[in-house]
Design an enzyme around this catalytic site. Structure first.
Site, PDB file in Angstrom:
ATOM      1  N   LYS A  63       4.497   1.519  15.936  1.00 18.35           N
ATOM      2  CA  LYS A  63       3.408   2.390  16.378  1.00 18.35           C
ATOM      3  C   LYS A  63       3.562   2.877  17.828  1.00 18.35           C
ATOM      4  CE  LYS A  63       0.265   0.796  12.870  1.00 18.35           C
ATOM      5  NZ  LYS A  63       1.007  -0.267  12.191  1.00 18.35           N
TER       6      LYS A  63
ATOM      7  N   ASP B 287       1.835   6.327   2.180  1.00 19.07           N
ATOM      8  CA  ASP B 287       1.162   5.098   2.586  1.00 19.07           C
ATOM      9  C   ASP B 287      -0.328   5.316   2.349  1.00 19.07           C
ATOM     10  OD1 ASP B 287       0.225   4.109   5.946  1.00 19.07           O
ATOM     11  OD2 ASP B 287       0.088   2.945   4.102  1.00 19.07           O
TER      12      ASP B 287
ATOM     13  N   ASP C 284       0.814  -1.218   0.000  1.00 15.29           N
ATOM     14  CA  ASP C 284       0.000   0.000   0.000  1.00 15.29           C
ATOM     15  C   ASP C 284       0.853   1.276   0.000  1.00 15.29           C
ATOM     16  OD1 ASP C 284       1.000  -0.435   2.505  1.00 15.29           O
ATOM     17  OD2 ASP C 284      -0.880  -0.048   3.576  1.00 15.29           O
TER      18      ASP C 284
HETATM   19  N1  GDD Z   1      -0.358 -11.662   3.458  1.00 12.66           N
HETATM   20  C1  GDD Z   1      -0.643 -10.851   4.462  1.00 12.66           C
HETATM   21  N2  GDD Z   1      -1.146 -11.389   5.617  1.00 12.66           N
HETATM   22  N3  GDD Z   1      -0.445  -9.528   4.318  1.00 12.66           N
HETATM   23  C2  GDD Z   1      -0.750  -8.736   5.379  1.00 12.66           C
HETATM   24  C3  GDD Z   1      -1.286  -9.215   6.577  1.00 12.66           C
HETATM   25  C4  GDD Z   1      -1.496 -10.641   6.686  1.00 12.66           C
HETATM   26  O1  GDD Z   1      -1.973 -11.163   7.687  1.00 12.66           O
HETATM   27  N4  GDD Z   1      -1.487  -8.174   7.416  1.00 12.66           N
HETATM   28  C5  GDD Z   1      -1.090  -7.072   6.762  1.00 12.66           C
HETATM   29  N5  GDD Z   1      -0.647  -7.402   5.513  1.00 12.66           N
HETATM   30  C6  GDD Z   1      -0.101  -6.506   4.492  1.00 12.66           C
HETATM   31  C7  GDD Z   1      -0.980  -5.323   4.165  1.00 12.66           C
HETATM   32  O2  GDD Z   1      -1.820  -5.618   3.055  1.00 12.66           O
HETATM   33  C8  GDD Z   1       0.042  -4.240   3.831  1.00 12.66           C
HETATM   34  O3  GDD Z   1       0.431  -4.302   2.489  1.00 12.66           O
HETATM   35  C9  GDD Z   1       1.251  -4.610   4.685  1.00 12.66           C
HETATM   36  O4  GDD Z   1       1.082  -5.971   5.049  1.00 12.66           O
HETATM   37  C10 GDD Z   1       1.359  -3.759   5.958  1.00 12.66           C
HETATM   38  O5  GDD Z   1       0.167  -3.841   6.676  1.00 12.66           O
HETATM   39  P1  GDD Z   1      -0.681  -2.556   7.085  1.00 12.66           P
HETATM   40  O6  GDD Z   1      -1.875  -3.033   7.816  1.00 12.66           O
HETATM   41  O7  GDD Z   1      -0.867  -1.665   5.915  1.00 12.66           O
HETATM   42  O8  GDD Z   1       0.303  -1.918   8.133  1.00 12.66           O
HETATM   43  P2  GDD Z   1       0.478  -0.392   8.556  1.00 12.66           P
HETATM   44  O9  GDD Z   1       0.292   0.520   7.409  1.00 12.66           O
HETATM   45  O10 GDD Z   1      -0.375  -0.169   9.750  1.00 12.66           O
HETATM   46  O11 GDD Z   1       2.020  -0.362   9.012  1.00 12.66           O
HETATM   47  C11 GDD Z   1       3.034  -0.915   8.188  1.00 12.66           C
HETATM   48  O12 GDD Z   1       3.412  -0.001   7.170  1.00 12.66           O
HETATM   49  C12 GDD Z   1       4.027   1.244   7.639  1.00 12.66           C
HETATM   50  C13 GDD Z   1       4.403   2.039   6.407  1.00 12.66           C
HETATM   51  O13 GDD Z   1       3.295   2.315   5.655  1.00 12.66           O
HETATM   52  C14 GDD Z   1       4.238  -1.268   9.077  1.00 12.66           C
HETATM   53  O14 GDD Z   1       5.146  -1.992   8.290  1.00 12.66           O
HETATM   54  C15 GDD Z   1       4.896   0.002   9.638  1.00 12.66           C
HETATM   55  O15 GDD Z   1       6.067  -0.336  10.360  1.00 12.66           O
HETATM   56  C16 GDD Z   1       5.261   0.949   8.492  1.00 12.66           C
HETATM   57  O16 GDD Z   1       5.803   2.168   9.012  1.00 12.66           O
HETATM   58 MG    MG Z   2      -0.299   0.350   5.492  1.00 10.53          MG
END
Ligand code: GDD
Ligand code: MG
Length: 342
Positions: free
Chosen positions: A155, A215, A104
């Site tokens: 976070k 993001d 994303d």
């Molecule tokens: N296959 C799979 N299975 N993918 C997953 C799962 C799962 O259970 N859970 C989350 N994802 C994928 C999401 O689709 C996304 O592409 C990515 O893993 C990160 O998950 P998000 O839910 O978008 O996390 P976030 O945005 O709260 O935080 C993450 O991204 C930030 C940057 O945008 C973390 O990596 C943070 O550390 C980072 O700063």
């Molecule tokens: Mg994200």
């Protein structure tokens, strides 16, 4: 070389758009978000493992007709395993050093340069870094001048954040990192695995880059990324094929077959394929789902309307998601993804 793209999240903060589609297939400037990541992959990467679960059929279907010149493996987790669990679940496809990418993200990161940085530092794990003002929705690092990361906090509360540099969601990992992840378990890469690698190896590095990074976690950032890309491409709008526009449109992205009726004024919005905006509608900062209809004389500001919704004439909404249909079975009540367990 392989790249794992983490595309299994539910995208709960992008409801109701994600009630009907995988987050990674949401259109950005009229093409799926995931295609921007595929475009970023260097030549060395010949195989892409898509780590999916929610809406995996849609993703599979999309890739039947999309050729990015690399082998695509759709790796379907039986249940969401979290960011770490999903990486472990892809292990059978990994042959050597590999990339992991959140799906994303829209950014100007050059993965070729990240490989050079990784090699130069003989790093065990290299993650991309980006500075932000509000760190609390991200993973935050404590990093030395040479890029060596000595702490990673996912976070944090603002007062506990070690810096303003966040994990920008692209990792280059040595294969032994997989040994840190237990199989078939719900595991967060960010919370459980990264801190352990830092502690054990002291060879965890952060790679900062220039340009842009976003993001697409929320509707506000979904709209914002479109504004940024319009500006970057020097465009005032983007209009898909077969649209019929009888009103005014400014700084919008319209999909294909969109109808805009007489007297309507649509600004700073994204309208998906086959949507109908009837007459005298005023709409600003909205996202309108595919095949939805916005009735005559409706007023919408900062509203997201899911796919296949019908808003009757003279409706008026502000700051609201609109969804009147059933919520898909198994869709979580609240955000999960890599924050499961909070
Ligand atoms: N296959 C799979 N299975 N993918 C997953 C799962 C799962 O259970 N859970 C989350 N994802 C994928 C999401 O689709 C996304 O592409 C990515 O893993 C990160 O998950 P998000 O839910 O978008 O996390 P976030 O945005 O709260 O935080 C993450 O991204 C930030 C940057 O945008 C973390 O990596 C943070 O550390 C980072 O700063
Ligand atoms: Mg994200």
């Amino acid at each position: 070389m392989e790249a794992i793209i983490l595309a299994g999240g539910f995208g709960t903060r992008l409801r109701p758009l994600t009630y009907t589609r995988a987050k990674s297939l949401l259109p950005i400037m009229n093409r799926p978000m995931i295609t921007y990541l595929l475009d970023m992959l260097p030549e060395e990467v010949d195989t892409v493992v898509l780590a999916v679960n929610y809406r995996k059929k849609q993703i599979e279907e999309y890739f039947k007709s999309y050729d990015c010149g690399k082998d695509i493996i759709v790796n379907d987790e039986p249940t969401p395993l979290g960011t770490g669990g999903a990486v472990k679940f892809a292990q059978q496809h990994i042959t050597d050093r590999f990339f992991v990418l959140n799906s994303d993200i829209i950014c100007s990161l050059q993965l070729e340069k990240m490989i050079l940085f990784h090699e130069k530092h003989r790093s065990a794990s290299t993650i991309s870094l980006w500075p932000v003002e509000n760190v609390s929705e991200f993973g935050v690092v404590d990093v030395k001048e040479d890029g060596n990361i000595i702490r990673f906090v996912e976070k944090p509360r603002p007062e506990d954040a070690p810096s303003n540099l966040i994990n920008a969601g692209a990792y280059l990992l040595e294969p032994f990192v997989l040994d840190y992840i237990q199989p078939d378990k719900l595991i967060s890469m960010e919370k459980e695995i990264f801190p352990q690698i830092i502690k054990d190896t002291k060879r965890f590095y952060g790679y900062q880059f220039q340009g842009y990074w976003m993001d697409i976690g929320r509707i506000s950032s979904y709209l914002q990324v479109h504004e940024m890309l319009l500006d970057k491409n020097n465009m005032s709008q983007m209009i898909g094929t077969n649209c019929k526009i009888h009103g005014r449109v400014d700084r919008c992205i319209l999909g294909n077959n969109v109808f805009i009726g007489k007297g309507s004024m649509v600004t700073s919005s994204v309208v998906f394929d086959d949507a109908v905006i009837e007459e005298d509608v005023h709409m600003d900062r909205c996202v309108i789902g595919s095949q939805s209809t916005i009735g005559n004389s409706t007023r919408l500001h900062n509203v997201v309307v899911g796919d296949h919704e019908v808003l009757s004439s003279e409706s008026s909404y502000e700051n609201k998601p609109i969804w009147t249909q059933q919520i898909p079975e198994g869709y979580p009540q609240k955000q999960i993804g890599n924050v499961i367990g909070e």
